[in-house]
Design a protein around this motif. Structure first.
Motif, PDB file in Angstrom:
ATOM      1  N   GLY A 175      19.864  17.846 -69.081  1.00 37.54           N
ATOM      2  CA  GLY A 175      19.935  18.158 -67.662  1.00 37.54           C
ATOM      3  C   GLY A 175      19.274  17.090 -66.808  1.00 37.54           C
ATOM      4  N   SER A 176      18.057  16.726 -67.184  1.00 41.31           N
ATOM      5  CA  SER A 176      17.323  15.670 -66.476  1.00 41.31           C
ATOM      6  C   SER A 176      17.496  14.303 -67.137  1.00 41.31           C
ATOM      7  CB  SER A 176      15.831  16.025 -66.434  1.00 41.31           C
ATOM      8  OG  SER A 176      15.613  17.223 -65.726  1.00 41.31           O
ATOM      9  N   GLY A 177      18.061  14.295 -68.330  1.00 48.95           N
ATOM     10  CA  GLY A 177      18.157  13.083 -69.135  1.00 48.95           C
ATOM     11  C   GLY A 177      18.772  11.866 -68.464  1.00 48.95           C
ATOM     12  N   PRO A 178      19.861  12.026 -67.670  1.00 50.65           N
ATOM     13  CA  PRO A 178      20.426  10.829 -67.038  1.00 50.65           C
ATOM     14  C   PRO A 178      19.414  10.032 -66.233  1.00 50.65           C
ATOM     15  CG  PRO A 178      21.976  12.636 -66.865  1.00 50.65           C
ATOM     16  CD  PRO A 178      20.701  13.221 -67.432  1.00 50.65           C
ATOM     17  N   ALA A 179      18.481  10.727 -65.588  1.00 44.54           N
ATOM     18  CA  ALA A 179      17.474  10.015 -64.786  1.00 44.54           C
ATOM     19  C   ALA A 179      16.585   9.147 -65.652  1.00 44.54           C
ATOM     20  CB  ALA A 179      16.620  11.015 -64.000  1.00 44.54           C
ATOM     21  N   TYR A 180      16.318   9.582 -66.899  1.00 44.44           N
ATOM     22  CA  TYR A 180      15.487   8.763 -67.780  1.00 44.44           C
ATOM     23  C   TYR A 180      16.177   7.431 -68.058  1.00 44.44           C
ATOM     24  CZ  TYR A 180      14.114  13.605 -69.129  1.00 44.44           C
ATOM     25  OH  TYR A 180      13.772  14.922 -69.155  1.00 44.44           O
ATOM     26  N   PHE A 184      15.127   3.557 -67.106  1.00 45.77           N
ATOM     27  CA  PHE A 184      15.040   2.468 -68.074  1.00 45.77           C
ATOM     28  C   PHE A 184      15.926   1.303 -67.641  1.00 45.77           C
ATOM     29  CE2 PHE A 184      15.492   0.394 -72.244  1.00 45.77           C
ATOM     30  CZ  PHE A 184      14.174   0.408 -72.664  1.00 45.77           C
ATOM     31  N   MET A 185      17.099   1.617 -67.091  1.00 44.58           N
ATOM     32  CA  MET A 185      17.971   0.557 -66.580  1.00 44.58           C
ATOM     33  C   MET A 185      17.278  -0.214 -65.457  1.00 44.58           C
ATOM     34  SD  MET A 185      21.663   2.474 -66.344  1.00 44.58           S
ATOM     35  CE  MET A 185      22.303   3.412 -67.732  1.00 44.58           C
ATOM     36  N   THR A 201      23.673 -10.410 -62.241  1.00 45.62           N
ATOM     37  CA  THR A 201      23.862 -10.669 -63.673  1.00 45.62           C
ATOM     38  C   THR A 201      23.014  -9.724 -64.512  1.00 45.62           C
ATOM     39  OG1 THR A 201      24.384 -12.996 -63.263  1.00 45.62           O
ATOM     40  CG2 THR A 201      23.681 -12.417 -65.490  1.00 45.62           C
ATOM     41  N   ALA A 202      21.748  -9.566 -64.119  1.00 46.52           N
ATOM     42  CA  ALA A 202      20.869  -8.659 -64.857  1.00 46.52           C
ATOM     43  C   ALA A 202      21.407  -7.224 -64.833  1.00 46.52           C
ATOM     44  CB  ALA A 202      19.462  -8.696 -64.252  1.00 46.52           C
ATOM     45  N   THR A 203      21.943  -6.816 -63.694  1.00 43.60           N
ATOM     46  CA  THR A 203      22.501  -5.463 -63.574  1.00 43.60           C
ATOM     47  C   THR A 203      23.731  -5.293 -64.449  1.00 43.60           C
ATOM     48  OG1 THR A 203      21.673  -5.224 -61.304  1.00 43.60           O
ATOM     49  CG2 THR A 203      23.483  -3.774 -61.977  1.00 43.60           C
ATOM     50  N   LEU A 207      23.917  -2.625 -67.600  1.00 48.09           N
ATOM     51  CA  LEU A 207      24.824  -1.486 -67.598  1.00 48.09           C
ATOM     52  C   LEU A 207      25.829  -1.558 -68.748  1.00 48.09           C
ATOM     53  CD1 LEU A 207      25.556  -0.942 -63.786  1.00 48.09           C
ATOM     54  CD2 LEU A 207      23.694  -0.079 -65.196  1.00 48.09           C
ATOM     55  N   GLN A 208      26.348  -2.747 -69.002  1.00 44.60           N
ATOM     56  CA  GLN A 208      27.305  -2.883 -70.105  1.00 44.60           C
ATOM     57  C   GLN A 208      26.626  -2.647 -71.453  1.00 44.60           C
ATOM     58  OE1 GLN A 208      30.465  -3.046 -69.858  1.00 44.60           O
ATOM     59  NE2 GLN A 208      31.032  -3.394 -71.997  1.00 44.60           N
ATOM     60  N   THR A 209      25.386  -3.083 -71.568  1.00 45.20           N
ATOM     61  CA  THR A 209      24.639  -2.863 -72.810  1.00 45.20           C
ATOM     62  C   THR A 209      24.384  -1.372 -73.027  1.00 45.20           C
ATOM     63  OG1 THR A 209      23.594  -5.032 -72.626  1.00 45.20           O
ATOM     64  CG2 THR A 209      22.511  -3.421 -74.044  1.00 45.20           C
TER      65      THR A 209
END
Length: 274
Positions: A175-180, A184-185, A201-203, A207-209
């Motif tokens: 439920g809250s996991g996406p925010a974690y 980290f991203m 580039t860093a973004t 995101l792809q990783t």
């Protein structure tokens, strides 16, 4: 869904819209979907989808085989009270996607003896990659459980828990996991910039990783631990990063954070209990 029950949403916010979009994307007939909200203007875009829309919650409840309560938790009791007669006459399956509201409270507010499913979805449901935890009270039939699974399956993964108490654990994990992961991203993007990459580039790399790692973990026969070990060569670059995380107590930090989340979920449930 072979029987194609009529599904009515009380509340037409992001979660309701995500489920509606998933249903329509997978061929569910628009004529079997209702959605209500307090402001007709905000329902205008849903009108274009061919579903029934309106501001009359009782009319939607009277037509529903499955009634999905998708309003804010603090509004739930006042929304349920006027629906009592329609629900008692129609006896639809009640599915709540509101955090913190116990099945017993929903059942009481809607007249008693109702089949109630409590659902804890998450925001990636908006892009059909959600993860939902489900709990059914003793009045929910096997057919109704299957119907609920199919409904929520249109926007991602749907799994049952055996005890309502475990919804707090679901809240902490998914439920809250996406925010974690978003946090980290953020940290990875910031660290990438400090290492010399431009922000775009860093973004993009971050995101792809994240996407690639999740896809590998979801499709591989290996566990996440085994996948990590496979890319962590002795005395290599990845090992240095992993050792840094471990020395900083990452496992304990994650456990403490998720425990705090579950504790707060229980506190909010107690505040909202009738």
């Amino acid at each position: 869904m072979s029987t194609q029950p009529t599904v009515a949403f009380i509340g037409a916010g992001n979660m309701a819209r995500a489920i509606i979009a998933g249903l329509l994307h997978n061929g569910y007939p628009a004529t079997r979907i209702w959605a209500t909200g307090t402001q007709a203007a905000k329902l205008a875009d849903l009108d274009t989808l061919g579903i029934h829309t309106g501001t009359d919650n009782n009319a939607a409840a009277a037509a529903a085989d499955i009634l999905i309560l998708a309003v804010k938790p603090q509004m739930m009791k006042q929304v349920c009270a006027p629906l009592r007669d329609a629900v008692m006459q129609r006896r639809p399956l009640i599915v709540s996607v509101a955090a913190g509201i116990a099945c017993d409270s929903l059942d009481l507010w809607l007249g008693g003896d109702n089949a109630v499913v409590r659902c804890m979805p998450n925001t990636p449901s908006q892009v059909q990659t959600g993860a939902s935890g489900l709990y059914a009270n003793e009045r929910v039939s096997q057919l109704q459980k299957q119907q609920t699974e199919l409904l929520l399956g249109h926007v991602g993964l749907a799994l049952w828990v055996e005890r309502e108490e475990l919804i707090h654990a679901v809240t902490a994990v998914s439920g809250s996991g996406p925010a974690y992961y978003f946090l980290f991203m953020e940290a990875m993007i910031s660290a990438g910039e400090k290492l010399g990459l431009d922000r775009d580039t860093a973004t993009a790399l971050t995101l792809q990783t994240a996407l690639g790692a999740a896809r590998m973990a979801g499709t591989s026969d290996l566990t996440p631990a085994q996948l990590r070990q496979a890319v962590t060569s002795p005395k290599g670059t990845t090992e240095q990063a992993i050792l840094t995380f471990q020395r900083a107590g990452l496992d304990t930090l994650v456990e403490d954070a998720m425990q705090a989340c579950a504790n707060r979920s229980r506190e909010l449930a107690d505040l909202l209990r009738d």
